[in-house]
Design a protein around this motif. Structure first.
Motif, PDB file in Angstrom:
ATOM      1  N   PHE A 114     -49.320 -17.417 -38.498  1.00 20.61           N
ATOM      2  CA  PHE A 114     -49.787 -16.022 -38.527  1.00 20.61           C
ATOM      3  C   PHE A 114     -49.801 -15.439 -37.110  1.00 20.61           C
ATOM      4  O   PHE A 114     -49.329 -14.309 -36.891  1.00 20.61           O
ATOM      5  N   ILE A 115     -50.313 -16.202 -36.146  1.00 21.84           N
ATOM      6  CA  ILE A 115     -50.369 -15.723 -34.756  1.00 21.84           C
ATOM      7  C   ILE A 115     -48.951 -15.519 -34.208  1.00 21.84           C
ATOM      8  O   ILE A 115     -48.663 -14.510 -33.546  1.00 21.84           O
ATOM      9  N   ALA A 116     -48.070 -16.479 -34.492  1.00 20.43           N
ATOM     10  CA  ALA A 116     -46.690 -16.381 -34.004  1.00 20.43           C
ATOM     11  C   ALA A 116     -45.986 -15.153 -34.583  1.00 20.43           C
ATOM     12  O   ALA A 116     -45.230 -14.464 -33.887  1.00 20.43           O
ATOM     13  N   THR A 117     -46.241 -14.862 -35.850  1.00 17.53           N
ATOM     14  CA  THR A 117     -45.626 -13.699 -36.502  1.00 17.53           C
ATOM     15  C   THR A 117     -46.221 -12.403 -35.970  1.00 17.53           C
ATOM     16  O   THR A 117     -45.498 -11.442 -35.672  1.00 17.53           O
ATOM     17  N   ALA A 118     -47.548 -12.368 -35.834  1.00 25.85           N
ATOM     18  CA  ALA A 118     -48.237 -11.155 -35.374  1.00 25.85           C
ATOM     19  C   ALA A 118     -47.876 -10.798 -33.945  1.00 25.85           C
ATOM     20  O   ALA A 118     -47.788  -9.614 -33.594  1.00 25.85           O
ATOM     21  N   THR A 119     -47.651 -11.801 -33.101  1.00 30.28           N
ATOM     22  CA  THR A 119     -47.337 -11.548 -31.691  1.00 30.28           C
ATOM     23  C   THR A 119     -45.838 -11.426 -31.430  1.00 30.28           C
ATOM     24  O   THR A 119     -45.434 -11.094 -30.312  1.00 30.28           O
ATOM     25  N   GLY A 120     -45.032 -11.705 -32.442  1.00 31.11           N
ATOM     26  CA  GLY A 120     -43.583 -11.627 -32.273  1.00 31.11           C
ATOM     27  C   GLY A 120     -42.962 -12.854 -31.638  1.00 31.11           C
ATOM     28  O   GLY A 120     -41.739 -12.906 -31.452  1.00 31.11           O
ATOM     29  N   LYS A 121     -43.779 -13.849 -31.319  1.00 31.53           N
ATOM     30  CA  LYS A 121     -43.248 -15.052 -30.674  1.00 31.53           C
ATOM     31  C   LYS A 121     -42.329 -15.839 -31.606  1.00 31.53           C
ATOM     32  O   LYS A 121     -41.482 -16.615 -31.157  1.00 31.53           O
ATOM     33  N   ILE A 122     -42.498 -15.635 -32.908  1.00 33.41           N
ATOM     34  CA  ILE A 122     -41.683 -16.340 -33.880  1.00 33.41           C
ATOM     35  C   ILE A 122     -40.199 -16.032 -33.700  1.00 33.41           C
ATOM     36  O   ILE A 122     -39.318 -16.843 -34.038  1.00 33.41           O
ATOM     37  N   GLN A 123     -39.899 -14.848 -33.117  1.00 32.10           N
ATOM     38  CA  GLN A 123     -38.512 -14.440 -32.898  1.00 32.10           C
ATOM     39  C   GLN A 123     -37.792 -15.349 -31.909  1.00 32.10           C
ATOM     40  O   GLN A 123     -36.561 -15.465 -31.929  1.00 32.10           O
ATOM     41  N   GLU A 124     -38.566 -15.994 -31.036  1.00 33.32           N
ATOM     42  CA  GLU A 124     -37.952 -16.871 -30.030  1.00 33.32           C
ATOM     43  C   GLU A 124     -37.224 -18.047 -30.686  1.00 33.32           C
ATOM     44  O   GLU A 124     -36.288 -18.605 -30.113  1.00 33.32           O
ATOM     45  N   LEU A 125     -37.658 -18.418 -31.887  1.00 35.39           N
ATOM     46  CA  LEU A 125     -37.040 -19.558 -32.568  1.00 35.39           C
ATOM     47  C   LEU A 125     -35.610 -19.254 -33.011  1.00 35.39           C
ATOM     48  O   LEU A 125     -34.825 -20.177 -33.246  1.00 35.39           O
ATOM     49  N   SER A 126     -35.275 -17.948 -33.140  1.00 32.07           N
ATOM     50  CA  SER A 126     -33.928 -17.571 -33.581  1.00 32.07           C
ATOM     51  C   SER A 126     -32.872 -17.947 -32.552  1.00 32.07           C
ATOM     52  O   SER A 126     -31.695 -18.100 -32.887  1.00 32.07           O
ATOM     53  N   THR A 127     -33.282 -18.078 -31.293  1.00 36.77           N
ATOM     54  CA  THR A 127     -32.329 -18.446 -30.233  1.00 36.77           C
ATOM     55  C   THR A 127     -32.464 -19.913 -29.826  1.00 36.77           C
ATOM     56  O   THR A 127     -31.806 -20.358 -28.893  1.00 36.77           O
ATOM     57  N   THR A 128     -33.307 -20.629 -30.522  1.00 37.77           N
ATOM     58  CA  THR A 128     -33.521 -22.049 -30.210  1.00 37.77           C
ATOM     59  C   THR A 128     -32.499 -22.900 -30.959  1.00 37.77           C
ATOM     60  O   THR A 128     -32.274 -22.700 -32.154  1.00 37.77           O
ATOM     61  N   PRO A 129     -31.840 -23.838 -30.288  1.00 36.35           N
ATOM     62  CA  PRO A 129     -30.869 -24.713 -30.968  1.00 36.35           C
ATOM     63  C   PRO A 129     -31.490 -25.448 -32.148  1.00 36.35           C
ATOM     64  O   PRO A 129     -32.656 -25.864 -32.099  1.00 36.35           O
ATOM     65  N   ASP A 130     -30.701 -25.606 -33.209  1.00 34.46           N
ATOM     66  CA  ASP A 130     -31.194 -26.288 -34.410  1.00 34.46           C
ATOM     67  C   ASP A 130     -31.663 -27.709 -34.102  1.00 34.46           C
ATOM     68  O   ASP A 130     -32.631 -28.197 -34.696  1.00 34.46           O
ATOM     69  N   SER A 131     -30.965 -28.356 -33.172  1.00 36.50           N
ATOM     70  CA  SER A 131     -31.324 -29.736 -32.830  1.00 36.50           C
ATOM     71  C   SER A 131     -32.747 -29.825 -32.283  1.00 36.50           C
ATOM     72  O   SER A 131     -33.482 -30.777 -32.577  1.00 36.50           O
ATOM     73  N   LEU A 132     -33.148 -28.828 -31.481  1.00 31.22           N
ATOM     74  CA  LEU A 132     -34.500 -28.817 -30.926  1.00 31.22           C
ATOM     75  C   LEU A 132     -35.550 -28.559 -32.002  1.00 31.22           C
ATOM     76  O   LEU A 132     -36.625 -29.152 -31.986  1.00 31.22           O
ATOM     77  N   ILE A 133     -35.222 -27.690 -32.945  1.00 30.91           N
ATOM     78  CA  ILE A 133     -36.162 -27.396 -34.035  1.00 30.91           C
ATOM     79  C   ILE A 133     -36.337 -28.631 -34.925  1.00 30.91           C
ATOM     80  O   ILE A 133     -37.455 -28.963 -35.330  1.00 30.91           O
ATOM     81  N   ILE A 134     -35.223 -29.317 -35.212  1.00 29.40           N
ATOM     82  CA  ILE A 134     -35.303 -30.553 -36.002  1.00 29.40           C
ATOM     83  C   ILE A 134     -36.145 -31.596 -35.266  1.00 29.40           C
ATOM     84  O   ILE A 134     -36.970 -32.296 -35.863  1.00 29.40           O
ATOM     85  N   PHE A 135     -35.926 -31.689 -33.950  1.00 28.07           N
ATOM     86  CA  PHE A 135     -36.730 -32.604 -33.137  1.00 28.07           C
ATOM     87  C   PHE A 135     -38.216 -32.276 -33.261  1.00 28.07           C
ATOM     88  O   PHE A 135     -39.055 -33.179 -33.432  1.00 28.07           O
ATOM     89  N   LEU A 136     -38.560 -30.979 -33.198  1.00 25.20           N
ATOM     90  CA  LEU A 136     -39.961 -30.578 -33.267  1.00 25.20           C
ATOM     91  C   LEU A 136     -40.561 -30.877 -34.638  1.00 25.20           C
ATOM     92  O   LEU A 136     -41.721 -31.284 -34.741  1.00 25.20           O
ATOM     93  N   ILE A 137     -39.780 -30.694 -35.693  1.00 21.83           N
ATOM     94  CA  ILE A 137     -40.253 -31.016 -37.041  1.00 21.83           C
ATOM     95  C   ILE A 137     -40.550 -32.514 -37.160  1.00 21.83           C
ATOM     96  O   ILE A 137     -41.613 -32.918 -37.660  1.00 21.83           O
ATOM     97  N   MET A 138     -39.622 -33.341 -36.690  1.00 22.24           N
ATOM     98  CA  MET A 138     -39.821 -34.790 -36.746  1.00 22.24           C
ATOM     99  C   MET A 138     -40.991 -35.213 -35.850  1.00 22.24           C
ATOM    100  O   MET A 138     -41.786 -36.087 -36.220  1.00 22.24           O
ATOM    101  N   ALA A 139     -41.081 -34.574 -34.676  1.00 23.20           N
ATOM    102  CA  ALA A 139     -42.196 -34.871 -33.770  1.00 23.20           C
ATOM    103  C   ALA A 139     -43.517 -34.493 -34.409  1.00 23.20           C
ATOM    104  O   ALA A 139     -44.531 -35.186 -34.235  1.00 23.20           O
ATOM    105  N   GLY A 140     -43.517 -33.383 -35.162  1.00 20.39           N
ATOM    106  CA  GLY A 140     -44.732 -32.950 -35.840  1.00 20.39           C
ATOM    107  C   GLY A 140     -45.178 -33.963 -36.882  1.00 20.39           C
ATOM    108  O   GLY A 140     -46.353 -34.306 -36.966  1.00 20.39           O
ATOM    109  N   MET A 141     -44.238 -34.453 -37.666  1.00 18.77           N
ATOM    110  CA  MET A 141     -44.578 -35.449 -38.689  1.00 18.77           C
ATOM    111  C   MET A 141     -45.107 -36.733 -38.056  1.00 18.77           C
ATOM    112  O   MET A 141     -46.129 -37.280 -38.470  1.00 18.77           O
ATOM    113  N   PHE A 142     -44.401 -37.198 -37.042  1.00 19.79           N
ATOM    114  CA  PHE A 142     -44.825 -38.420 -36.356  1.00 19.79           C
ATOM    115  C   PHE A 142     -46.184 -38.233 -35.690  1.00 19.79           C
ATOM    116  O   PHE A 142     -47.093 -39.067 -35.815  1.00 19.79           O
ATOM    117  N   GLY A 143     -46.330 -37.111 -34.984  1.00 19.61           N
ATOM    118  CA  GLY A 143     -47.576 -36.843 -34.278  1.00 19.61           C
ATOM    119  C   GLY A 143     -48.770 -36.723 -35.203  1.00 19.61           C
ATOM    120  O   GLY A 143     -49.867 -37.205 -34.898  1.00 19.61           O
TER     121      GLY A 143
END
Length: 310
Positions: A213-242
């Motif tokens: 909600f905060i990311a959407t309200a502040t517009g920061k969510i848009q930054e993910l559109s320019t982030t490489p897919d590999s980094l996003i996948i890494f963050l998802i896996m890191a989130g599960m592990f963490g």
């Protein structure tokens, strides 16, 4: 051999394996989160990690712990406690990730030492079993050694910080560990009646939705559109592990062995963090810092021997 003695030895061995696994895995989490904090804004970082972990836990709940959900729905007080834990986790991780971004992975693990006195005092006030642990002379000596070692590391900040923002990052760490101490008291209280998987699922999902909600309200969510897919996948896996390590394992240990034992284990993480951060991030420590970390490990080991819960 007495059956009760055999059972006691087996329980102690199980605890030792659990504790050692947590220390090693937690030590690996800090370099991973440090890497993530460099490449993602804090809000986006936490939104993805918590939602990834939350979804994983929800799948586990649906597959094996559906009966716990009915128990939760029958007790509105539990729902309120879960919401409060989720909010505390949200604030805690905001300061945590900003502190990580401004310092180093090893600094983060060492700074957890400062949370031990706060957590010990709070736990001793509310729980009789924690008061008994805190009053043990061996525990007190081990704590003093650990705190001395941590300060030896922290005051050598000129080799740790590599940044003008080290002081600000340190302030973020202090806020994070103070909030975490309050959060863990609620977890212990709730874990008596609710399985750690359900607590983890609710907490991670609540925190993830707040950050989304905060990311959407502040517009920061848009930054993910320019982030490489590999980094996003890494963050998802890191989130599960963490989340599996930092939330599920942590909540289980709090339920099984108490808040004070849990905090002592956290203080043991710098040793594995230092090794992994050196290999993956190239972070180095001075001889004085290494000596301080060794004192921390000795102090924690001394305390855990006096306070092991079977």
């Amino acid at each position: 051999m007495d059956a009760s003695l055999i059972s006691g030895v087996q329980k102690e061995d199980n605890n030792t394996f659990l504790y050692a696994s947590y220390v090693v895995l937690l030590g690996s989490c800090f370099p991973i989160m440090r890497y993530a904090s460099i490449h993602f804004d804090t809000v986006n970082n936490n939104a993805i990690r918590f939602l990834a972990g939350g979804i994983l836990f929800l799948i586990m709940v649906i597959a094996k712990y559906r009966n716990e959900v009915s128990k939760l729905l029958a007790e509105p007080v539990m729902i309120v406690k879960l919401l409060l834990i989720g909010v505390l986790m949200t604030v805690n991780m905001y300061f945590f990730m900003n502190g990580m971004q401004l310092t180093t992975a090893l600094t983060g693990s060492i700074f957890s030492i400062l949370g031990m006195p706060v957590a010990t005092i709070m736990a001793s006030i509310f729980f009789a079993d924690e008061r008994k642990k805190a009053a043990n002379p061996r525990f007190i000596i081990g704590c003093l050694l650990s705190i001395a070692g941590s300060f030896l590391f922290i005051f050598n900040a000129d080799t740790t910080g590599h940044s003008e923002n080290f002081v600000l990052g340190s302030a973020f760490w202090v806020l994070a560990i103070t909030i975490a101490a309050m959060q863990n008291l609620l977890v212990k209280n709730l874990a008596k009646d609710l399985h750690p998987v359900v607590i983890s699922a609710a907490t991670a999902t609540i925190a993830g939705l707040i950050y989304l909600f905060i990311a959407t309200a502040t517009g920061k969510i848009q930054e993910l559109s320019t982030t490489p897919d590999s980094l996003i996948i890494f963050l998802i896996m890191a989130g599960m592990f963490g989340m599996l390590v930092g939330m599920l394992m942590a909540f289980y240990i709090i339920r099984k062995s108490g808040v004070i034992t849990f905090n002592m284990l956290q203080i043991m993480a710098p040793l594995s963090t230092a090794i992994i951060a050196y290999i993956t991030l190239g972070e180095t420590i001075s001889t004085i810092q290494a000596f301080g970390a060794a004192i921390v490990v000795v102090g924690c080991t001394h305390s855990l021997k006096a306070n092991r819960v079977n």
